[in-house]
Design an enzyme around this catalytic site. Structure first.
Site, PDB file in Angstrom:
ATOM      1  N   LYS A  10      32.889   7.392  17.082  1.00  0.00           N
ATOM      2  CA  LYS A  10      33.390   6.044  16.761  1.00  0.00           C
ATOM      3  C   LYS A  10      34.924   6.016  16.776  1.00  0.00           C
ATOM      4  O   LYS A  10      35.571   7.055  16.864  1.00  0.00           O
ATOM      5  CB  LYS A  10      32.867   5.600  15.398  1.00  0.00           C
ATOM      6  CG  LYS A  10      31.364   5.718  15.213  1.00  0.00           C
ATOM      7  CD  LYS A  10      30.528   4.825  16.126  1.00  0.00           C
ATOM      8  CE  LYS A  10      29.071   4.863  15.672  1.00  0.00           C
ATOM      9  NZ  LYS A  10      28.117   4.339  16.639  1.00  0.00           N
TER      10      LYS A  10
HETATM   11  C1  LIG Z   1      26.702   4.308  15.638  1.00  0.00           C
HETATM   12  C2  LIG Z   1      25.985   3.045  15.391  1.00  0.00           C
HETATM   13  C3  LIG Z   1      25.104   2.894  14.303  1.00  0.00           C
HETATM   14  C4  LIG Z   1      24.644   4.021  13.422  1.00  0.00           C
HETATM   15  O1  LIG Z   1      25.608   4.807  12.885  1.00  0.00           O
HETATM   16  P1  LIG Z   1      25.296   6.357  12.514  1.00  0.00           P
HETATM   17  O2  LIG Z   1      26.499   6.731  11.727  1.00  0.00           O
HETATM   18  O3  LIG Z   1      25.174   7.082  13.812  1.00  0.00           O
HETATM   19  O4  LIG Z   1      24.050   6.399  11.717  1.00  0.00           O
HETATM   20  C5  LIG Z   1      24.552   1.645  14.081  1.00  0.00           C
HETATM   21  N1  LIG Z   1      24.816   0.609  14.892  1.00  0.00           N
HETATM   22  C6  LIG Z   1      25.627   0.720  15.947  1.00  0.00           C
HETATM   23  C7  LIG Z   1      25.894  -0.489  16.793  1.00  0.00           C
HETATM   24  C8  LIG Z   1      26.232   1.944  16.256  1.00  0.00           C
HETATM   25  O5  LIG Z   1      27.027   2.038  17.318  1.00  0.00           O
END
Ligand SMILES: *Cc1c(COP(=O)(O)O)cnc(C)c1O
Length: 360
Positions: A179
């Site tokens: 992210k």
């Molecule tokens: C990464 C992501 C998640 C989940 O996050 P995690 O930390 O991997 O559990 C949920 N929604 C979206 C749109 C994402 O990109």
């Protein structure tokens, strides 16, 4: 090969982790508090609650808003599976509304037709870092008494008409390794509602206020201080990272001019933080485009190749919805590298590789 993403880890993150290890305070300590304070400030809300992942953030946000069995939550079919899975985790039913073809987010004009007496919440996703149509979504939620749970996993630092994403209802962020800022794994929930914040803190840690006294049911979704320390160090770089992503996207949008490539559209009044820079190519040529980019040294990725209701597990649940725009987007989208580590040479290479695509 220019990678589609690369975590930016410097001496600050290394030192922060070592300091936590040496402190002996490994879980729910000062770093978690500092990270929560930083997110609350960013989103202009009074509470932030750190949890172990973005998925846990979405799951607990639903529970804390009173969503449970028998309830429906309206969301988008064009997202990472965690969005809809969190609704299943809460025991509720995801109801899918199609997306816009130019911004990949929920088509807010179609939401009201999907509302039933069982609808409890709307979960918009700010996909790729582009804010969803929050004015319309907020108006609909108010009119029908629905909660808003923002999946802001890809949109840290984004704004909608100068209002921070994550401040429209209950905001859910992810700090997963890829992210815009990360802590390897981690999640943050933001809210201005004291009662929701309190329920979130109970749900995060076995329903306990005082250790070994359990007022409620709950989970172990705590964030470690090791992860939080990485998150705090990354948070200090958020503005610099975001500015680079936006500048990289601007470069690509200026220099990509292939007649068959559709570049990302940024809606007026929003700050798109470009978690992904996503183009569209004719669906029948996408695999060829991936191969040609790879041959030119450019990594790319498809987010997401299958709309959620068409995933095998959702088909087993009986979903058969026809959502034509999501179907089309899942065949056409292709994300290019846009991360802050790209050099000027990398950007030149990416634009040239896209302009050289043979798509006919
Ligand atoms: C990464 C992501 C998640 C989940 O996050 P995690 O930390 O991997 O559990 C949920 N929604 C979206 C749109 C994402 O990109």
């Amino acid at each position: 090969m220019i990678p589609i993403s690369r975590p930016q880890i410097g001496p600050e993150e290394e030192a922060a982790v070592m300091a936590v290890l040496r402190s002996g305070m490994l879980v729910q300590g000062h770093q978690v508090e500092a990270l929560e304070a930083a997110f609350a400030k960013l989103c202009g809300v009074s509470h932030a609650v750190a949890v172990s992942s973005g998925t846990a953030a979405l799951h607990l946000a639903l529970l804390a808003n009173g969503v449970g069995p028998g309830d429906e939550v309206i969301t988008t079919p064009f997202s990472f599976i965690a969005t809809a899975n969190s609704i299943l985790m809460a025991g509720a039913k995801p109801v899918f509304v199609d997306v816009h073809n130019n911004c990949f987010n929920l088509d807010a004009g179609q939401i009201e037709a999907a509302i039933t007496p069982r609808t409890r919440a709307i979960m918009p996703v700010h996909l790729y870092g582009h804010p969803a149509e929050m004015a319309t979504i907020t108006a609909i939620a108010q009119r029908h008494g629905l909660a808003i749970i923002e999946d802001a996993a890809q949109a840290v630092g984004a704004t909608y008409h100068n209002q921070p994403i994550g401040g429209f209802g209950t905001g859910c962020f992810s700090l997963y390794a890829t992210k815009n800022i990360m802590s390897a794994e981690g999640g943050i929930i933001t809210t201005d509602d004291q009662g929701i914040a309190e329920r979130l803190r109970l749900l995060r840690s076995h329903g306990s206020r005082v250790r070994y006294y359990h007022d409620d049911f709950g989970y172990n979704f705590r964030l470690t201080d090791l992860h939080a320390a990485i998150g705090v160090a990354q948070f200090a770089k958020l503005e610099a990272f975001t500015a680079r992503r936006i500048a990289n996207a601007a470069y690509l949008s200026t220099h990509i001019r292939h007649p068959l490539v559709v570049k990302p559209h940024v809606r007026a009044g929003v700050r798109h933080v470009f978690h992904q820079y996503t183009i569209r190519v004719p669906g029948e040529w996408r695999d060829a485009a991936v191969r040609q980019l790879q041959a030119a040294g450019v990594g790319s990725a498809v987010f997401y190749p299958v709309p959620i209701p068409q995933q095998t597990y959702y088909r087993k649940l009986g979903y058969e919805v026809e959502l034509p725009v999501s179907d089309q987007m899942s065949r056409e989208v292709l994300s290019l590298p846009v991360h802050p580590a790209l050099s000027e040479d990398d950007l030149t290479t990416i634009a040239a590789a896209v302009n050289g695509l043979q798509l006919a």
